[in-house]
Scaffold this active site. Structure first.
Site, mmCIF file in Angstrom:
data_model
loop_
_atom_site.group_PDB
_atom_site.id
_atom_site.type_symbol
_atom_site.label_atom_id
_atom_site.label_comp_id
_atom_site.label_asym_id
_atom_site.label_seq_id
_atom_site.Cartn_x
_atom_site.Cartn_y
_atom_site.Cartn_z
ATOM 1 N N SER A 81 0.379 -16.793 -16.443
ATOM 2 C CA SER A 81 1.184 -15.883 -17.252
ATOM 3 C C SER A 81 1.701 -16.616 -18.475
ATOM 4 C CB SER A 81 2.374 -15.365 -16.429
ATOM 5 O OG SER A 81 3.279 -14.629 -17.232
ATOM 6 N N TYR B 30 9.874 -16.615 -11.283
ATOM 7 C CA TYR B 30 8.512 -16.246 -11.665
ATOM 8 C C TYR B 30 7.932 -17.288 -12.618
ATOM 9 C CZ TYR B 30 4.603 -13.472 -13.407
ATOM 10 O OH TYR B 30 3.353 -13.034 -13.748
#
Length: 263
Positions: free
Chosen positions: A143, A156
């Site tokens: 990501s 995250y």
């Protein structure tokens, strides 16, 4: 690489980006193995892949956080499908919340799903590739949050920073064996990921037209199977921002905490 009859295994393949990667690979003639917890959904993905490719397709239930489930999957693939040529580690989830409000059970679960389970599966696949002296490719969906952290993404981002570090080292270890390692670093993608990450829907609304189309991103990922590359970063302006963040960290913190903070 010609994908015809190549075995492509995709985790998190029941919906969203993983589902679209399965379809894009099937259109290239690959033998697709889709894996996820939701067996009813991956069954539908399997049928669509078979129609698109004109070849067998497979669907196996997988809880990536459970090593026993990973071992069971690999046994089934070995017995029913054959050697894996391309592994796409797509399974993962996020929760956008301030760190002080995080439940530690969610922290452990996110690391198990986003990182540790992926490592267990990847190690087994790579061992098989090396034992059979076969080239192949590992594609890890990380990501932009692994390059540029923003508020409410502490856990995250930590998992995705770890995925990038793992992938970069693994790429160097496997280079001489002809096994490619690619990382995919997307910004927000219009999938059900945000049903859990941000149930309010405010984040996607705030991002507007900057949200990525999962179909187009999947097609780009599958093209990297034919012509392997080190990284896929999207959208382009976030790639530029991530580089700027590295070169000018103090200004980067200002931008990440302001301009790019939409949570």
């Amino acid at each position: 690489m010609d994908l015809t009859n190549k075995v492509v295994l995709v985790t998190g393949g029941s919906a969203g980006l993983g589902e679209q990667i399965c379809y894009a690979a099937a259109k290239k003639g690959a033998i697709v193995v889709t894996c996820a917890r939701r067996i009813n959904l991956i069954g539908q993905v399997k049928e669509t892949c078979a129609q698109l490719s004109g070849k067998p397709a497979f669907a196996f239930q997988l809880d990536i956080a459970d090593p026993t489930s990973v071992a069971s999957l690999l046994d089934k693939v070995a017995n029913e499908v054959g050697p894996v040529d391309i592994l796409v580690n797509n399974a993962g989830f996020g929760i956008f919340e301030n760190f002080v409000d995080f439940q530690m059970t969610d922290v452990y679960k996110m690391f198990e799903v986003n990182l540790l389970g992926m490592m267990v599966l990847t190690q087994r696949i790579v061992i098989d590739m090396l034992a059979q002296n076969r080239s192949g490719q590992i594609i890890n969906v990380a990501s932009m949050a692994g390059k540029m952290a923003t508020p409410k993404s502490t856990i995250y981002s930590a998992t995705k920073f770890a995925v990038l570090g793992f992938s970069n080292a693994l790429r160097l270890e496997l280079k001489s064996a002809g096994i490619q390692v690619t990382t995919v670093n997307p910004g927000p993608v219009a999938t059900e990921f945000f049903d859990k990450a941000d149930p309010s829907g405010n984040y996607l609304d705030a991002m507007g037209n900057h949200v990525l189309d999962p179909v187009k991103l999947a097609e780009r990922i599958v093209r990297s199977m034919e012509r392997p590359k080190r990284e896929i970063n999207a959208p382009g302006y976030l790639e530029v921002a991530a580089r700027f963040y590295t070169l000018f960290p103090q200004i980067g913190d200002f931008l990440a905490g302001g301009l790019f903070n939409k949570k």
